[in-house]
Scaffold this active site. Structure first.
Site, mmCIF file in Angstrom:
data_model
loop_
_atom_site.group_PDB
_atom_site.id
_atom_site.type_symbol
_atom_site.label_atom_id
_atom_site.label_comp_id
_atom_site.label_asym_id
_atom_site.label_seq_id
_atom_site.Cartn_x
_atom_site.Cartn_y
_atom_site.Cartn_z
ATOM 1 C CD GLU A 66 38.484 -32.869 10.961
ATOM 2 O OE1 GLU A 66 39.319 -32.307 10.227
ATOM 3 O OE2 GLU A 66 38.163 -34.060 10.848
ATOM 4 C CD GLU A 70 23.584 -28.738 -6.707
ATOM 5 O OE1 GLU A 70 23.941 -28.687 -7.901
ATOM 6 O OE2 GLU A 70 24.053 -29.548 -5.885
#
Length: 269
Positions: free
Chosen positions: A80, A111
């Site tokens: 953004e 992960e």
């Protein structure tokens, strides 16, 4: 080892027996505790932001690195920045365990790899000029901890955002942020309060950094990208407000010609 706060049993039970009204009210009640937990961590957030601003004003970049929901939130915040503040892509970067596929689809065991996070950062030529912020609700994600450990070994400033006290990730962060939101409404579902806390902190970090870097004037996003009609209209009205131009079409033409609110205002001043 003590049980992590993020994994402790919910304060609520028999959720399947609750009405929709009861479920919504209870979730909302829990959510209201999150900003209070963020407030308690403001001094930690301030230290991290100060370090980020220092590096970015010197030409460095900001990296967020995480897995699962935490990784997705980092990518969301990073994505953004260009449209909102007119920063070029690649100044704020989100890195997620499992790569781009993991943005929408879980990647098994991604992960758990302690070395892959550092390898992923190296693909972006991470350096001492940059800041790397690890995002992990549990504070124990090997992918993220391994990446921060390598960063520290290479004199790269590190930060972290987690939701457990004395988290493992804090030990490899120069500027750890711990937002203790307590047990989740659905036990262990850290996309809920923990995710909300992380989103709030990420908003605070990126917004404050962009303001400090001169990407906001007054309270306006004067460097936003003109990517749709809504933003063009908003920018046009900003120009009219700041310059005294009363002709909407003239202000709009000036905006489109200059490419940003700031440049348009500077041309009139």
């Amino acid at each position: 080892m003590n049980q992590k706060v993020t994994e402790q049993p919910s304060r609520y039970n028999d959720l399947e027996k609750m009405s929709i009204k009861e479920l919504l009210g209870s979730i909302n009640k829990e959510d209201q505790t999150v900003p209070v937990a963020v407030e308690a961590a403001l001094s930690q957030i301030e230290g991290l932001v100060d370090a980020i601003v220092d590096r970015m004003l010197s030409g460095g970049r900001l990296f967020y690195i995480g897995a699962g929901t935490s990784g997705r939130l980092g990518i969301l915040d990073a994505s953004e920045i260009p449209p909102t503040y007119g920063m070029p892509p690649g100044v704020v970067i989100g890195v997620i365990a499992g790569g781009n596929k993991a943005i929408t689809t879980p990647v098994e065991n991604a992960e758990d790899d302690e070395e892959q996070g550092w390898n992923d950062l190296k693909e972006h030529n991470v350096s001492e000029k940059d800041v790397v912020v690890g995002v992990a609700a549990s504070g124990t994600t090997p992918y993220v901890i391994g990446a921060l450990r390598h960063c520290q070994a290479n004199n790269i400033v590190t930060g972290s955002i987690s939701c457990n006290p004395d988290a493992d990730i804090s030990k490899v962060a120069d500027h750890p942020v711990e937002v203790i939101v307590g047990p989740e409404f659905v036990t262990g579902s850290t996309r809920m309060k923990s995710g909300t806390a992380q989103k709030l902190v990420l908003n605070m970090i990126s917004t404050t950094v962009m303001i400090q870097m001169g990407r906001v004037e007054g309270n306006r996003m004067v460097n936003m990208q003109l990517t749709n009609d809504k933003l063009i209209d908003r920018g046009t009205r900003m120009i009219m407000d700041r310059t005294g131009i009363t002709d909407y079409e003239r202000a709009k033409q000036l905006l489109l010609e200059k490419g940003s609110v700031k440049l348009a205002i500077d041309a009139v001043s």
